[in-house]
Scaffold this motif. Structure first.
Motif: not given
Length: 337
Positions: A46-52, A70-72, A80-85
């Motif tokens: 699972s992964a996501l980016q936080m773009l400023p 945001a993807s799994t 619950g992996l995305m919830k944790d991320l």
């Protein structure tokens, strides 16, 4: 260290984007410091980016973190992996003094998922069709550099009272994405040859979608429509415009990261507000408190649920703030979504 290729592979599994767009995104927007991943047995699940970004609102410039990618993997969903991320992302955002987080759900069912994590729906939009008005006298437009286009774009965007802003680098990436999709930039001349109107458009299936546009006056708007119709005759010209929640359909979501600061800014912008709010935030416990808004100030006290006017979740609170009739309609566009 994050295995970037695994993040790319996950993106390609979950999103229907072209190879060219993926190369553009991961060569320009992706950075390891803004990426969070969940790894098991060496594999990114699972992964996501936080773009400023920044957002102009209430006469201030606020720090925004936009959730992208945001993807799994399908076999790892439902754990619950995305919830944790996202919970970890909120912790990182707090450490970076971010005020709000925003996102655009990829599918309609995701609005409920993100709402449970504190995101409220504050961005709404509607589609509007345009007809071209014949122009008798129309001077030819000049050719403008990217720097000139951005200068006009930036000034126009900053005039919007509640709007997510883009840097020059963002603007260059936006243009690159536009050209990949077969789109075009229209710039029409106003006084003394200066830009008087700008439109970013993409043709698709008999329609021309105006992704974003701005103009000095109604005459510049007519010129833009005339130019668009001249290049794309017999195409329907459509734009997606930001509107209030009463007028439009859900488009994007926002989450409060620093409640104390946001409510202070809100109270200062609307000193006539007199209310007590109790906020319960499961993902960001430091936000959980009772806030007293009075005479332009916000006082934070320990959370209490007795004898208070309102008890809010983060989603309900952000929606309440931006449903205030005095609050400008929030605008978010050109996010590479």
């Amino acid at each position: 260290m994050i295995d970037k290729q695994q993040v790319v592979d996950l993106w390609q599994e979950c999103f229907n984007d072209s190879e060219a767009f993926v190369r553009l995104y991961f060569s320009t927007k992706y950075t390891e410091e803004n990426t969070l991943v969940h790894i098991e047995n060496g594999k990114v699940l699972s992964a996501l980016q936080m773009l400023p970004y920044s957002m102009t609102c209430w006469g201030r410039e606020l720090r925004i973190s936009y959730i992208s990618g945001a993807s799994t993997w399908p076999e790892a969903r439902g754990r619950g992996l995305m919830k944790d991320l996202l919970t970890e992302a909120f912790r990182v955002m707090r450490s970076r003094d971010v005020h709000f987080s925003t996102l655009i759900p990829a599918e309609s069912w995701l609005f409920d998922f993100y709402r449970r994590l504190g995101y409220g729906t504050v961005f709404h939009s509607c589609m509007k069709n345009y007809e071209v008005t014949p122009i008798k006298k129309y001077p030819l437009s000049h050719s403008y550099s990217e720097e000139e286009l951005y200068a006009y774009f930036m000034i126009s965007m900053e005039k919007r009272p509640c709007c997510i802003q883009h840097s020059f680098q963002d603007f260059q990436i936006i243009l690159a994405d536009l050209y990949l999709a077969g789109g075009k930039v229209f710039a029409v001349s106003g006084d003394r040859g200066h830009i008087g109107g700008l439109a970013l458009v993409v043709p698709d299936s008999g329609k021309v979608w105006i992704k974003e546009w701005m103009y000095d006056n109604d005459e510049m708007k007519k010129k833009l429509l005339f130019e668009i119709e001249s290049l794309y005759p017999r195409h329907e010209i459509v734009s997606i415009i930001p509107v209030s929640h009463e007028e439009g359909t859900p488009f994007g979501m926002m989450r409060i990261i620093d409640a104390s600061m946001i409510l202070q800014y809100y109270a200062a912008a609307y000193p006539e507000i007199d209310m007590t709010i109790s906020l319960r935030d499961e993902q960001i416990p430091s936000n959980t408190a009772t806030y007293i808004l009075e005479k332009g100030f916000c006082k934070k006290k320990p959370f209490q649920c007795d004898n208070v006017g309102f008890i809010f979740s983060p989603a309900k609170l952000v929606e309440r703030i931006f449903s205030n009739k005095s609050c400008p309609v929030p605008c978010m566009s050109l996010m590479l979504n």
